[in-house]
Enzyme design. Structure first.
Site, PDB file in Angstrom:
ATOM      1  N   CYS A  87      38.077  34.413  -5.245  1.00 11.30           N
ATOM      2  CA  CYS A  87      38.938  34.106  -6.311  1.00 11.30           C
ATOM      3  C   CYS A  87      39.365  35.423  -6.954  1.00 11.30           C
ATOM      4  CB  CYS A  87      38.680  33.290  -7.385  1.00 11.30           C
ATOM      5  SG  CYS A  87      39.866  32.232  -8.239  1.00 11.30           S
ATOM      6  N   HIS A 195      35.640  28.688  -4.042  1.00  9.86           N
ATOM      7  CA  HIS A 195      34.385  29.276  -4.678  1.00  9.86           C
ATOM      8  C   HIS A 195      33.342  28.655  -4.017  1.00  9.86           C
ATOM      9  CE1 HIS A 195      35.862  31.142  -8.554  1.00  9.86           C
ATOM     10  NE2 HIS A 195      37.060  30.185  -8.475  1.00  9.86           N
ATOM     11  N   GLU A 197      30.214  29.631  -4.359  1.00 10.44           N
ATOM     12  CA  GLU A 197      29.054  29.630  -5.461  1.00 10.44           C
ATOM     13  C   GLU A 197      29.073  28.119  -6.208  1.00 10.44           C
ATOM     14  OE1 GLU A 197      31.861  31.053  -5.862  1.00 10.44           O
ATOM     15  OE2 GLU A 197      32.225  31.076  -8.103  1.00 10.44           O
TER      16      GLU A 197
END
Lengths: 226, 87
Positions: A87, A195, A197
């Protein structure tokens, strides 16, 4: 020896602890490295986490590019070390010119915060080596400036060199050629807007991000469990 | 000498400008007809000590190339004028 992952934190970064959490859950040893540090402390991989580095002032990543920590990151990348920008980290990598192109405002000026499907279009990168070609992975995006653009020459290069590693199945932001993630010529520097994660557990709605994070750890030298 | 420098950073032609397009669509709603080609950019102003106007222009150009604009998506227009005495 533990596989150390430097998770870069600028003033305004807000995803570093999520990234660190996933790195440790996969057996790596995360180390938060602040932007004014001029060493990566022997890291085996670098992840530039998302957020709003330096408030995104001027342009996202424009000021972060001059932070002291970018020097060791540049050398590490040039030596072939795995570097992933997620990002805002992707925006930092383009501003630092470690990756080509730029991220402009989303089409229709919409801030996008939603789950998206991504197709793995190359497994030849430090972020996608453990995934399968054509595999569709689901994870969130959360950005205003994620609309990837580049010159037609750069795009042709990215395409012919198989450097578009992830594409949106349903383009949410106007990105050229549905690009969600690209890598450099050495295939060791990767940037992506989504993302992984945040897609690291079924309770979060998806754990499809794990295969990408595992790839980074594998590139850093961690043996991947079969 | 001190110079007033104004840098206007605009999106390059061909780069989508959704902000400009939105303003252009909104203007007729207020009764302003006949507006086309709206583009939105940013203006950065500062004072710069330099030997000459051309030197100041050169310095500002380097600033734009390295920092103030992103040449992949933006063009920068620089204007340099001698600062007013006492300002």
């Amino acid at each position: 020896m533990a596989t150390k992952v430097a998770v870069i934190q600028f003033p305004g970064t807000n995803c570093e602890f999520d990234v660190a959490e996933v790195v440790s859950s996969l057996g790596g040893e995360p180390q938060i490295v602040f932007h004014d540090d001029s060493s990566l402390h022997g890291a085996d991989a670098v992840i530039i986490a998302g957020g709003f580095a330096h408030g995104d002032y001027l342009r996202p990543g424009a000021i972060a590019r001059f932070s002291p920590v970018m020097e060791p990151i540049r050398s590490f990348a040039n030596d072939g070390g795995p570097v992933v920008g997620i990002c805002n980290g992707f925006q930092v990598l383009t501003e630092a010119r470690l990756l080509p192109g730029a991220l402009q405002k989303n089409a229709h000026l919409k801030f996008k915060c939603q789950m998206v499907d991504l197709r793995v279009d190359s497994t030849n990168s430090v972020l996608t080596s453990e995934a399968e070609l054509g595999q569709v992975v689901r994870m969130p995006i959360n950005h205003f400036e994620g609309n990837y653009t580049c010159s037609s020459e750069t795009l042709a290069e990215l395409q012919s060199e198989d450097r578009v590693v992830l594409r949106y199945v349903d383009n949410p932001n106007g990105s050229i050629d549905d690009i969600a993630g690209i890598c450099n010529e050495g295939r060791n520097v990767v940037g992506l807007m989504p993302h992984p994660e945040r897609a690291s557990h079924e309770l979060l709605g998806s754990n499809d991000g794990l295969v990408l994070m595992q790839s980074v750890l594998a590139a850093a030298g961690l043996a991947v469990p079969v | 000498m001190t110079f007033d420098v104004q840098v206007e950073v605009m999106l390059r032609p061909g780069i989508a400008d959704p902000e400009g397009a939105t303003i252009e669509r909104a203007l007729p709603a207020l009764g302003f007809e006949g507006v086309t080609g709206v583009t939105v950019g940013k203006s950065i102003r500062f004072q710069l000590d330099s030997e000459s106007a051309s030197k100041a222009q050169e310095t500002a150009t380097q600033m734009c190339e390295q920092f103030l604009s992103n040449p992949v998506i933006e063009d920068a227009a620089i204007s340099v004028t001698q600062a007013q005495v006492g300002s």
